[in-house]
Design a protein around this motif. Structure first.
Motif, PDB file in Angstrom:
ATOM      1  N   ASP A 171      32.753  46.558  63.399  1.00 48.91           N
ATOM      2  CA  ASP A 171      31.585  45.678  63.251  1.00 48.91           C
ATOM      3  C   ASP A 171      30.999  45.326  64.613  1.00 48.91           C
ATOM      4  OD1 ASP A 171      31.925  45.734  60.563  1.00 48.91           O
ATOM      5  OD2 ASP A 171      32.550  43.651  60.318  1.00 48.91           O
ATOM      6  N   THR A 220      28.986  48.205  65.768  1.00 49.27           N
ATOM      7  CA  THR A 220      27.741  48.308  65.008  1.00 49.27           C
ATOM      8  C   THR A 220      26.726  47.282  65.489  1.00 49.27           C
ATOM      9  OG1 THR A 220      28.991  49.060  63.098  1.00 49.27           O
ATOM     10  CG2 THR A 220      26.773  48.256  62.674  1.00 49.27           C
ATOM     11  N   LYS A 221      27.201  46.049  65.689  1.00 49.52           N
ATOM     12  CA  LYS A 221      26.302  44.996  66.152  1.00 49.52           C
ATOM     13  C   LYS A 221      25.788  45.300  67.553  1.00 49.52           C
ATOM     14  CE  LYS A 221      28.308  41.267  63.426  1.00 49.52           C
ATOM     15  NZ  LYS A 221      29.463  40.357  63.466  1.00 49.52           N
ATOM     16  N   LYS A 234      18.506  51.385  63.731  1.00 50.72           N
ATOM     17  CA  LYS A 234      18.400  50.775  62.399  1.00 50.72           C
ATOM     18  C   LYS A 234      19.711  50.930  61.629  1.00 50.72           C
ATOM     19  CE  LYS A 234      16.081  48.756  59.119  1.00 50.72           C
ATOM     20  NZ  LYS A 234      16.745  47.480  59.050  1.00 50.72           N
ATOM     21  N   LYS A 270      26.946  50.165  58.880  1.00 54.38           N
ATOM     22  CA  LYS A 270      26.913  49.087  57.882  1.00 54.38           C
ATOM     23  C   LYS A 270      27.675  49.490  56.625  1.00 54.38           C
ATOM     24  CE  LYS A 270      22.385  47.622  59.390  1.00 54.38           C
ATOM     25  NZ  LYS A 270      20.986  47.670  58.974  1.00 54.38           N
ATOM     26  N   SER A 287      31.328  49.237  57.232  1.00 55.12           N
ATOM     27  CA  SER A 287      31.754  47.840  57.183  1.00 55.12           C
ATOM     28  C   SER A 287      31.998  47.387  55.737  1.00 55.12           C
ATOM     29  CB  SER A 287      30.693  46.970  57.835  1.00 55.12           C
ATOM     30  OG  SER A 287      31.042  45.617  57.784  1.00 55.12           O
ATOM     31  N   GLU A 309      33.361  40.121  54.634  1.00 56.01           N
ATOM     32  CA  GLU A 309      31.966  40.409  54.330  1.00 56.01           C
ATOM     33  C   GLU A 309      31.459  41.492  55.270  1.00 56.01           C
ATOM     34  OE1 GLU A 309      30.438  39.419  51.654  1.00 56.01           O
ATOM     35  OE2 GLU A 309      32.392  38.529  51.277  1.00 56.01           O
ATOM     36  N   PRO A 310      30.725  42.455  54.701  1.00 57.68           N
ATOM     37  CA  PRO A 310      30.248  43.532  55.547  1.00 57.68           C
ATOM     38  C   PRO A 310      29.204  43.050  56.542  1.00 57.68           C
ATOM     39  CG  PRO A 310      29.334  43.706  53.349  1.00 57.68           C
ATOM     40  CD  PRO A 310      30.335  42.601  53.306  1.00 57.68           C
ATOM     41  N   VAL A 311      29.104  43.781  57.629  1.00 56.10           N
ATOM     42  CA  VAL A 311      28.082  43.441  58.622  1.00 56.10           C
ATOM     43  C   VAL A 311      26.721  43.769  58.032  1.00 56.10           C
ATOM     44  CG1 VAL A 311      28.292  45.698  59.724  1.00 56.10           C
ATOM     45  CG2 VAL A 311      27.318  43.794  60.983  1.00 56.10           C
ATOM     46  N   ARG A 312      25.759  42.883  58.286  1.00 55.75           N
ATOM     47  CA  ARG A 312      24.418  43.132  57.751  1.00 55.75           C
ATOM     48  C   ARG A 312      23.412  42.405  58.617  1.00 55.75           C
ATOM     49  NH1 ARG A 312      24.579  41.183  51.923  1.00 55.75           N
ATOM     50  NH2 ARG A 312      26.717  41.830  52.023  1.00 55.75           N
ATOM     51  N   ASP A 313      22.193  42.919  58.625  1.00 53.40           N
ATOM     52  CA  ASP A 313      21.175  42.170  59.338  1.00 53.40           C
ATOM     53  C   ASP A 313      20.139  41.659  58.353  1.00 53.40           C
ATOM     54  OD1 ASP A 313      19.620  45.097  60.825  1.00 53.40           O
ATOM     55  OD2 ASP A 313      20.095  44.565  58.766  1.00 53.40           O
ATOM     56  N   GLU A 341      17.823  43.508  55.642  1.00 49.73           N
ATOM     57  CA  GLU A 341      18.483  44.526  54.845  1.00 49.73           C
ATOM     58  C   GLU A 341      18.405  44.240  53.340  1.00 49.73           C
ATOM     59  OE1 GLU A 341      22.634  44.850  55.080  1.00 49.73           O
ATOM     60  OE2 GLU A 341      22.626  47.005  55.294  1.00 49.73           O
TER      61      GLU A 341
END
Lengths: 350, 424
Positions: free
Chosen positions: A212, A215-216, A227, A297, A300, B393-397, B400
């Protein structure tokens, strides 16, 4: 069409639904006399295919269906199912029944609980919960008594404790859709190849937090491809695993060593063990890596499987595919066989 | 000059903030009303279907409390303030809510409040917050001098009542899933049923988007006391009940409900050491077959612990006629619009949900229906007992969500691996 069953392993069931729902809102459930199939197939991204023995989650089960081999295909929304299972955690008993309410099919969960056992600490063995004498040492709501007294209410200890043992019946109706066999026939599990490398993954929380972060990092460093950052996952047959992110400005990798490459059971193999791809990878030494790219993502979401607290074996086909086998331990019955979830991870070649 | 000055202790700040948090679930503004010997916080929601009030015992709750009668505020002072502005004061850097790096030193030690108004004085609510570490912050908030609106409750009219431990009630409410709008309470012999449901019409292909339909059957023995007409179905907003039970459970004392018939207000009240809380919420529903038959149970000494709550609050201001307690003219009008309770009963109707839907349709006609009853946003979904471990919890922005909403259609997934490159 009839389905009725008592629930067991409710905590595991709730964890399963939590893991499923990170990938998709809906699950396809196929029930038959012997097995329960949970299948999660999002439009894009990784898929979960699982075949659990019926007695893993259900007991005293009745299935009657006109469909071939007595199967029932249901589609259900994971969020209400998960919520209902959380309601059932720590209950005295819980059962599931396929029924119609006002003409609409629902999966109706009937939960018998008491005030005390519906608390968040209420994971006591079901049978013991209502019989347990209230004690200020093990009672999560022991402070209730004090508060009552402080407020000058005239409850005696006896009264409060008696009241806590009252049973309540909770009914949770989960919306479902009954699927026709023709509808589900077109959904088929991706084929499985003999893997080049198979390896037991390190603790998933560790793997997930590092993945993670990568990815971040890639998301934060911008650029057109940011993206959906791609992580490179590699493993060898000598206990090594690498996770790597490469952006325009950075190239970072984390490596694990001394992981376990489990022995294959020759009886289960389609080819002689000495001709198996993994044997060739092992013979080529620790510099021989099988690699694959995954979407950061999506990866994750896949690693949320860690909440199931089981061993995870990753099977790599170099530049082709990555499959994870997640072994779910029995919480209620340590001696029973583990159940397995198969994650077909969405993968990209270099 | 200061009309009102008072001091909140560390616990007082917490209790004050809890009350404000609860009020903020009903409305954006809070009315403050102070007299020589009483202090009220109250609010009414915009659709006037719910009213909440907190009465603080000035001698026990406040460290110091002084009311100085002046000018137009001879016997009482009143004003209206933006709740969020007020809440944020008491949250400042305390770190009490954020479990993260709690710095004990920035906990609020006490708070001195002064309210200034009058000729040649700016109308200001001045909060001087003294932190444990010696830091003092002074905030000056504007307020609007406006008469509070109180809803009246006719205790004589409310024939039915029950009371139950607030923590028990909260545990029940915790079983209700997100996305539902209404809570129906009905009595059936020696059981009381709490049913949580949604009335939103949903097309056939979206059937899986329906929320969880939850029903809980509770023995009357679980109540401290209960006296309700058998088969009476009373429906209230689940959002209001959540807000009330959440606060009530903090006090841990018994919560009492009093009501009469559908389309008449329900009163929920409870008290802690120095605070009396009263809520009036509007109801809809159905009456059962036998009004004479009662579900009854009394526990010796357990009832009437909340009887010191005033039977009804102050006999109010210009907006009274719109409040849940209508004037007699309003009651007449409403009765003419609503079918008489006796004829609206459907003893043979076993589907509370359907009948509730009918009742609430008529409620919309007779009563200004609350527009804000949307399901809580997903972020508010997990309540106390149901906290998920965030680590998984999955990483997300943020942008999304579009992808998240994509639905699975079995029919279109003939080639589920089409977008996997070079796989299998």
């Amino acid at each position: 069409m009839r389905f009725h069953s008592d629930l067991k392993n409710i905590r595991t069931f709730a964890k399963l639904t939590a893991a499923f729902s990170t990938l998709e809102k809906l699950v396809w459930l196929r029930l038959s006399d012997e097995t329960a199939h949970f299948t999660v197939v999002p439009d894009t991204g990784s898929q979960i295919w699982s075949t659990l023995p019926m007695d893993f989650l259900f007991e005293n089960c009745t299935i009657q269906s006109a469909e071939p081999s007595n199967t029932i295909n249901l589609e259900l929304s994971l969020q209400p199912l998960h919520r209902a299972l959380k309601s059932a955690q720590g209950s005295i008993s819980a059962s599931l029944r396929l029924t119609k309410k006002k003409g609409v099919p629902v999966l109706s969960m009937t939960i018998t609980t008491s005030t005390k056992s519906s608390s968040k600490f209420g994971n006591a063995p079901p049978a013991a919960a209502p019989l347990k004498p209230p004690s200020s040492y093990d009672d999560p709501f022991g402070d209730v008594d004090e508060d009552f007294q402080a407020a000058g209410a005239e409850h005696t200890h006896l009264e409060t404790s008696l009241r806590r043992e009252h049973e309540k019946i909770i009914t949770q109706d989960i919306p479902i859709r009954v699927l026709h066999p023709d509808t589900v026939a077109s959904t088929v599990q991706p084929s499985l190849q003999e893997p080049d490398v198979h390896i037991q993954l390190p603790p998933l929380l560790q793997l997930k937090s590092i993945s993670d972060r990568f990815t971040k990092l890639a998301l934060a460093s911008g650029g057109s491809s940011s993206k959906s950052p791609r992580l490179e996952i590699s493993a060898n047959m000598h206990g090594g695993l690498r996770v790597r992110i490469a952006t325009e400005t950075a190239d970072i990798s984390s490596a694990w060593t001394d992981l376990d490459n489990p022995q294959l059971d020759p009886a289960q193999l389609r080819v002689p063990i000495e001709e198996h791809p993994s044997t060739k990878f092992r013979d080529r030494g620790p510099d021989s890596w099988a690699s694959i790219y995954v979407d950061g993502k999506d990866w994750s979401r896949v690693l949320s499987a860690g909440r199931l607290e089981g061993r995870v074996i990753a099977c790599f086909c170099h530049n082709q595919s990555l499959v994870l086998y997640v072994y779910i331990p029995h919480y209620d019955d340590g001696a029973a066989d583990d159940a397995v979830l198969t994650y077909h991870v969405q993968a990209y070649s270099a | 000059m200061a009309i009102l000055t008072f001091t909140l202790s560390e616990e007082g700040v917490t209790a004050f903030r809890d009350a404000l948090n609860c009020l903020s679930k009903f409305s954006e503004d809070v009315s403050i009303e102070a007299r020589k010997d009483s202090f009220f916080l109250s609010t009414m929601n915009t659709s006037k279907s719910a009213y909440a009030s907190f009465r603080f015992a000035t001698n026990r709750f406040f460290g110091r409390y002084q009311y100085q009668a002046t000018g137009q505020f001879q016997d009482k002072f009143y004003c209206s303030m933006y709740i969020r502005g007020l809440i944020s004061l008491f949250r400042s850097r305390s770190g009490v809510e954020s479990r993260g790096d709690v710095d004990k030193q920035t906990i609020i030690d006490r708070c001195d409040i002064a309210i200034e108004d009058g000729e040649g004085v700016k109308s200001r609510f001045i909060a001087r917050i003294i932190f444990r570490n010696g830091l003092t912050a002074t905030h000056r908030l504007p307020f609007e001098v406006s008469m509070p609106v109180h809803a009246k409750f006719n205790r004589q009219e409310a024939l039915y009542h029950w009371s139950i431990s607030s923590r028990t009630l909260k545990q029940l409410v915790d079983h209700f899933g997100p996305g539902t709008e209404y809570l129906e309470v009905n009595t059936d012999g020696d059981h009381v049923n709490f049913t949580c449901f949604s009335e939103k019409t949903i097309s056939d292909d979206a059937v899986l988007k329906k929320p969880l339909h939850t029903s809980i059957s509770v023995e009357t023995d679980e109540f401290d006391d209960i006296d309700v007409e058998d088969k009476l179905q009373i429906v209230v907003s689940i959002k209001d009940i959540r807000a009330i039970t959440q606060h009530a459970a903090i006090t841990g004392n018994a919560i009492a409900a009093r009501y009469s018939l559908p389309a008449r207000p329900m009163q929920l009240s409870y008290a802690s050491d120095a605070i009396s809380c009263e809520f009036l919420i509007m109801t809809v529903g159905e009456r059962g077959g036998n009004p004479a038959q009662r579900t009854k149970k009394a526990r010796k000494g357990a009832s009437s612990s909340n009887n010191h709550i005033p039977p009804h609050l102050e006999a109010t201001s210009r907006r009274t006629s719109a409040a849940p307690s209508q004037t007699s003219a309003e009651i007449q009008r409403q009765q003419s619009e609503m079918p008489p309770p006796a004829s609206s009963r459907q003893p043979s109707n076993p589907t509370p949900r359907l009948s509730a839907a009918k009742a609430s349709a008529s409620r919309i006609g007779a009563f200004d229906f609350r527009p804000s009853q949307r399901p809580p946003p997903p972020t508010l979904r997990s309540e106390s007992l149901f906290v998920d471990d965030e680590a998984w919890e999955p990483v997300r922005d943020e942008d999304e969500d579009g992808d998240e909403n994509a639905r699975l259609e079995w029919d279109h997934s003939a080639d589920p691996v089409s977008d996997l490159v070079n796989c299998w």
